[in-house]
Design a protein around this motif. Structure first.
Motif, PDB file in Angstrom:
ATOM      1  N   GLN A 164      46.310  38.620  41.789  1.00 47.18           N
ATOM      2  CA  GLN A 164      47.171  39.708  41.320  1.00 47.18           C
ATOM      3  C   GLN A 164      47.639  40.556  42.485  1.00 47.18           C
ATOM      4  O   GLN A 164      47.119  40.426  43.598  1.00 47.18           O
ATOM      5  CB  GLN A 164      46.392  40.571  40.328  1.00 47.18           C
ATOM      6  CG  GLN A 164      45.218  41.265  40.984  1.00 47.18           C
ATOM      7  CD  GLN A 164      44.244  41.807  39.955  1.00 47.18           C
ATOM      8  OE1 GLN A 164      43.851  41.091  39.020  1.00 47.18           O
ATOM      9  NE2 GLN A 164      43.867  43.056  40.115  1.00 47.18           N
TER      10      GLN A 164
ATOM     11  N   SER B 151      35.621  31.486  40.553  1.00 44.23           N
ATOM     12  CA  SER B 151      36.209  32.763  40.162  1.00 44.23           C
ATOM     13  C   SER B 151      35.930  33.782  41.261  1.00 44.23           C
ATOM     14  O   SER B 151      35.330  33.456  42.288  1.00 44.23           O
ATOM     15  CB  SER B 151      35.619  33.227  38.832  1.00 44.23           C
ATOM     16  OG  SER B 151      34.216  33.318  38.950  1.00 44.23           O
TER      17      SER B 151
ATOM     18  N   ASN C  31      40.431  35.476  41.363  1.00 47.46           N
ATOM     19  CA  ASN C  31      41.198  36.675  41.015  1.00 47.46           C
ATOM     20  C   ASN C  31      41.114  37.688  42.163  1.00 47.46           C
ATOM     21  O   ASN C  31      40.642  37.384  43.255  1.00 47.46           O
ATOM     22  CB  ASN C  31      40.739  37.256  39.667  1.00 47.46           C
ATOM     23  CG  ASN C  31      39.320  37.774  39.711  1.00 47.46           C
ATOM     24  OD1 ASN C  31      38.666  37.713  40.747  1.00 47.46           O
ATOM     25  ND2 ASN C  31      38.845  38.298  38.589  1.00 47.46           N
ATOM     26  N   GLY C  32      41.596  38.882  41.892  1.00 48.07           N
ATOM     27  CA  GLY C  32      41.675  39.875  42.956  1.00 48.07           C
ATOM     28  C   GLY C  32      42.947  39.666  43.753  1.00 48.07           C
ATOM     29  O   GLY C  32      43.765  38.801  43.426  1.00 48.07           O
TER      30      GLY C  32
HETATM   31  C1  LIG Z   1      37.644  38.954  38.533  1.00 49.63           C
HETATM   32  O1  LIG Z   1      37.025  38.291  37.438  1.00 49.63           O
HETATM   33  C2  LIG Z   1      35.698  38.738  37.179  1.00 49.63           C
HETATM   34  C3  LIG Z   1      35.162  37.924  36.037  1.00 49.63           C
HETATM   35  O2  LIG Z   1      35.401  36.574  36.255  1.00 49.63           O
HETATM   36  C4  LIG Z   1      35.700  40.212  36.826  1.00 49.63           C
HETATM   37  O3  LIG Z   1      34.379  40.663  36.644  1.00 49.63           O
HETATM   38  C5  LIG Z   1      36.341  40.983  37.975  1.00 49.63           C
HETATM   39  O4  LIG Z   1      36.438  42.363  37.620  1.00 49.63           O
HETATM   40  C6  LIG Z   1      37.708  40.447  38.269  1.00 49.63           C
HETATM   41  N1  LIG Z   1      38.228  41.124  39.446  1.00 49.63           N
HETATM   42  C7  LIG Z   1      39.437  41.640  39.485  1.00 49.63           C
HETATM   43  C8  LIG Z   1      39.813  42.323  40.747  1.00 49.63           C
HETATM   44  O5  LIG Z   1      40.187  41.565  38.538  1.00 49.63           O
END
Ligand SMILES: *[C@@H]1O[C@H](CO)[C@@H](O)[C@H](O)[C@H]1NC(C)=O
Ligand SMILES: *[C@@H]1O[C@H](CO)[C@@H](O)[C@H](O)[C@H]1NC(C)=O
Ligand SMILES: *[C@@H]1O[C@H](CO)[C@@H](O)[C@H](O)[C@H]1NC(C)=O
Ligand SMILES: *[C@@H]1O[C@H](CO)[C@@H](O)[C@H](O)[C@H]1NC(C)=O
Ligand SMILES: *[C@@H]1O[C@H](CO)[C@@H](O)[C@H](O)[C@H]1NC(C)=O
Ligand SMILES: *[C@@H]1O[C@H](CO)[C@@H](O)[C@H](O)[C@H]1NC(C)=O
Length: 449
Positions: free
Chosen positions: A329, A281, A305-306
């Motif tokens: 994203q 992740s 993610n990110g």
């Molecule tokens: C990505 O996922 C983590 C949890 O797995 C979360 O804490 C984090 O905010 C997420 N980052 C984004 C940019 O969405």
């Protein structure tokens, strides 16, 4: 009994031809070899410069025969195959007895066994490989010390019912270790490799290994690491950056998790990275932009993610980039010339990812939606409703691959024509058989009558 009746004139001709040819070949030999022996008669073939076939150590010979080498053949003259292609051996040129230095066994007979006696006899081996010998029982005792000191390469594929990790761990001088499709008994990979400082290539794949990745690395010259298709869990340790020579890493199909450490960006020799089918992740570390040798990056089927770092576009050698089935994203930060440079670029299966219509064409069929002006997908990404409604579940399973275009449309068309086609063919065959039968009967009646 019947002697060939060659006319004497023909024999004479052959003899004359031989006489003509022999001096000329001898002359060419003399021209090519620096010291022709003047006494050797030209009619005899020149002595081969290999030393006379000195015999294989008798203990090794019987060990090889117990492993299935045919008694009639000299094992040393069977071609060394090394890579598991077949059974073969290679020997040194020692006198009075030669010794086996490389042994490959494949498709072993029912009695093959790496018994303590056999392994003691084969202590001169530098390379041992087994392929497709699944019924060979696991070695019973620790490997004999001379064998452990001598062996540099051990590979085992689809062989041995199981293999104790501690047994392997004694082979401390290995530079190459490859165990594929072998259940390895160990609570973690570190049990196997923690005392192998010389390893250059390590493959432990489909080896039923669980536990964490090693935290302490002793094989600092490792160039190739493949731990794919096991049940490894936990994070990639920060200490992975000690493996400064690493060129390829395959950790795919495990249960690894957590974010990737920034220290991965220290591994400047990396070319191939596959982390697919895990539970990683977090974001792609920005440090990846430093991996200038990177050619293949497969992060598919995780929970990354990110946003996708735009700096990946600076990796000039990148050829394959697979980010499918994650939670990336935002806007895909690449333009058409970057995508055209890649052999393969996959991003589908990221619900919140979108592409900029002024940078990338919809013709690329990336499987993500175009962005609105806020950088959000305009609509949910092209869902697979047509596919989902097809009842054929095996086709659906194939959809993980790429391409809308080679999808089910044509296939189902073909299926539609299948029934009628078959019927027409059957009727045609039946009719023609009938006609032939009638003609045959008519002819028969004419001939008999
Ligand atoms: C990505 O996922 C983590 C949890 O797995 C979360 O804490 C984090 O905010 C997420 N980052 C984004 C940019 O969405
Ligand atoms: C490894 O090889 C070296 C040199 O060939 C030898 O001296 C050493 O004993 C070997 N190590 C082990 C653990 O057998
Ligand atoms: C794989 O390991 C598990 C325990 O970790 C064990 O129960 C199972 O029998 C092993 N499978 C094989 C094929 O050895
Ligand atoms: C990288 O992967 C490709 C294709 O799988 C392979 O041909 C190449 O040898 C690999 N390179 C390294 C350094 O492992
Ligand atoms: C595409 O992106 C690269 C790197 O971001 C840039 O150097 C290049 O000029 C861009 N090409 C086009 C046609 O915009
Ligand atoms: C798409 O790219 C153009 C040209 O680079 C830029 O002006 C525009 O802001 C981008 N749109 C989005 C949603 O990122």
């Amino acid at each position: 009994m019947a002697t060939p009746k060659t006319p004497p004139s023909l024999l004479l001709l052959l003899f004359a031809l031989l006489l003509l040819l022999l001096p000329s070949t001898a002359a060419t030999r003399a021209a090519s070899s620096p010291s022709p022996s003047p006494t050797s008669s030209p009619a005899l073939p020149p002595p081969v410069d290999r030393p006379g076939p000195s015999a294989l150590d008798p203990r090794q010979l019987s060990a090889l025969q117990s492993l299935g080498f045919p008694a009639a053949r000299d094992p040393c003259s069977s071609s060394p195959s090394g890579t598991g292609a077949g059974t073969g051996a290679a020997c040194d040129g020692a006198a009075p007895f030669r010794h086996v230095v490389s042994l490959a066994l494949a498709d072993c007979g029912p009695d093959a066994e790496l018994s303590p006696t056999v392994l003691r006899a084969l202590s001169t081996l530098r390379s041992l490989s087994l392929a497709r010998c699944p019924r060979v029982p696991p070695p019973r005792r620790a490997p004999p010390a001379p064998l452990a000191a001598s062996l540099r390469s051990f590979s085992c594929s689809g062989s041995l019912r199981r293999l104790p990790g501690l047994w392997v761990s004694r082979l401390r001088n290995l530079t190459l270790l490859s165990l594929v499709d072998v259940p390895v008994l160990a609570s973690a990979p570190s049990i196997v490799i923690s005392q192998m400082p010389h390893l250059l290539a390590l493959t432990l794949s489909r080896a039923n290994l669980s536990g964490p990745l090693p935290h302490h690395w002793h094989c600092l010259r490792l160039a190739h690491l493949d731990l794919s298709s096991n049940r490894l869990a936990g994070p990639v340790p920060t200490s992975v950056n000690l493996l400064a020579s690493l060129r390829s890493v395959d950790l795919s199909s495990n249960s690894l998790s957590g974010p990737l450490p920034d220290s991965l960006g220290d591994l400047l020799a990396l070319r191939n990275v596959s982390l697919s089918n895990n539970s990683f992740s977090g974001p792609i570390p920005a440090s990846f932009a430093a991996l200038s040798a990177l050619a293949r990056l497969d992060l598919s089927s995780n929970q990354f993610n990110g946003s996708i770092p735009a700096s990946l576009a600076e990796l000039r050698g990148l050829r394959v980039l697979n980010l499918e089935n994650n939670n990336f994203q935002g806007v895909i930060p690449f333009n058409a010339s970057f995508v055209a440079r890649l052999e393969s670029f996959k991003v589908r299966g990221n619900a919140n990812l979108c592409y900029n219509k002024t940078l990338l064409s919809p013709k690329l069929k990336l499987g993500v939606a175009p962005c609105d002006r806020y950088g959000l997908p305009v609509s949910p990404p092209p869902p697979p409703p047509q596919r989902a409604t097809r009842s054929d579940s095996s086709d659906y399973a194939e959809d993980g691959g790429d391409g809308d275009d080679n999808g089910g449309g044509k296939g189902s068309d073909g299926g539609g024509r299948h029934g009628p086609n078959r019927l027409v063919l059957g009727v045609a065959i039946g009719l023609s058989c009938l006609v032939f039968l009638v003609i045959f009967l008519v002819c028969l009646s004419k001939v008999c009558g």
